[in-house]
Design a protein around this motif. Structure first.
Motif, mmCIF file in Angstrom:
data_model
loop_
_atom_site.group_PDB
_atom_site.id
_atom_site.type_symbol
_atom_site.label_atom_id
_atom_site.label_comp_id
_atom_site.label_asym_id
_atom_site.label_seq_id
_atom_site.Cartn_x
_atom_site.Cartn_y
_atom_site.Cartn_z
ATOM 1 N N TRP A 1 5.010 -8.847 30.161
ATOM 2 C CA TRP A 1 5.498 -9.481 31.390
ATOM 3 C C TRP A 1 4.747 -8.952 32.619
ATOM 4 O O TRP A 1 4.448 -9.712 33.544
ATOM 5 C CB TRP A 1 6.998 -9.248 31.562
ATOM 6 N N ALA B 1 1.451 -10.633 32.717
ATOM 7 C CA ALA B 1 1.628 -12.030 33.128
ATOM 8 C C ALA B 1 1.875 -12.131 34.633
ATOM 9 O O ALA B 1 1.315 -13.006 35.308
ATOM 10 C CB ALA B 1 2.778 -12.657 32.350
ATOM 11 N N LEU C 1 -0.567 -13.957 37.279
ATOM 12 C CA LEU C 1 -0.030 -15.022 38.124
ATOM 13 C C LEU C 1 -0.264 -14.723 39.605
ATOM 14 O O LEU C 1 -0.671 -15.610 40.365
ATOM 15 C CB LEU C 1 1.463 -15.210 37.854
#
Length: 188
Positions: free
Chosen positions: A14, A17, A21
C-alpha cells in the motif's frame, strides 16, 4: 528483518502504491499548471511557485495516507498534531496577512486578467493620496507570491499586496503588446 517485512507485506504494498499515485498526480498536476502558465503567458517563476504549492499539498496528503496504512495510533498522533497546530495557529494568527497574500497569489496565478508589462489603474484613493490625480497608473513589473511590483509613471516602484489587488477595482489601461506597438509606430 525478513520477519518484519513478511508481517507487514500489505502495508509495504500500500505504501508503494500511495507513493506511485502521488508521483503520478504530482507529474499530472505540475504539467497542468505549466500548461496553464504557458497558455496564459505567465512568468515561469510564478508557474514554478504554483508547482511548489502542488508538491507541498501532495506530500502532506501522502503523509496522511501513509499514517492510515501503517495504523498509527490516532490518540497519540492527535495529541502531537494538536500541540503542533496550536503553536502554528498562534504563529499564523500573528501572520494572517502573509497567509492571505499567498492564497491571493495562487488565485492571481489562475484567474488574474493582467500580466507583467500591462499598465493598470487601481481604484484605491488611499493608494494615490490627495496630491495625485484621481487615480495613478502603474506598470506591472513583477508578480510575486506575496505582492506585485508596480512602477509609477515617475519611476517609483510600489509593492502592493496580492490580497489588496483582489479587493480593489483594477482597470486595464493598456497591455504590453499595445504599448510595444505604440512605441514601434512612434519610431517610424
Amino acid at each position: 528483518m525478513t520477519e518484519f517485512i513478511a508481517n507487514h507485506q500489505s502495508q509495504f504494498l500500500w505504501s508503494i502504491a500511495i507513493l506511485v499515485l502521488v508521483l503520478i498526480l504530482k507529474i499530472a498536476f505540475s504539467a497542468a499548471a505549466r500548461k496553464v502558465g504557458k497558455l496564459g503567458d505567465f512568468n515561469p517563476v510564478r508557474t514554478n511557485l504554483i508547482v511548489k504549492y502542488i508538491s507541498i499539498v501532495l506530500t502532506l496528503t501522502a503523509f496522511g495516507a501513509l499514517t492510515l496504512v501503517w495504523g498509527v495510533n490516532y490518540k497519540d498522533l492527535g495529541v502531537l498534531l494538536s500541540s503542533i497546530f496550536a503553536v502554528i495557529g498562534v504563529a499564523l494568527f500573528a501572520q494572517w496577512s502573509i497567509l492571505s497574500n499567498i492564497t491571493a497569489g495562487v488565485i492571481i496565478f489562475f484567474s488574474f486578467p493582467f500580466k507583467i508589462g500591462n499598465t493598470i489603474r487601481i481604484l484605491d484613493k488611499e493608494l494615490t493620496g490627495p496630491e495625485a490625480k484621481e487615480f495613478d497608473t502603474f506598470k506591472i513589473e513583477d508578480i510575486r507570491a506575496f505582492h506585485l511590483h508596480l512602477r509609477k509613471h515617475n519611476g517609483e516602484i510600489l509593492t502592493y499586496p496580492n490580497n489588496m489587488i483582489l479587493q480593489k477595482g483594477v482597470v486595464l489601461v493598456s497591455t504590453y503588446k499595445e504599448e510595444s506597438l505604440l512605441e514601434n509606430n512612434g519610431d517610424l
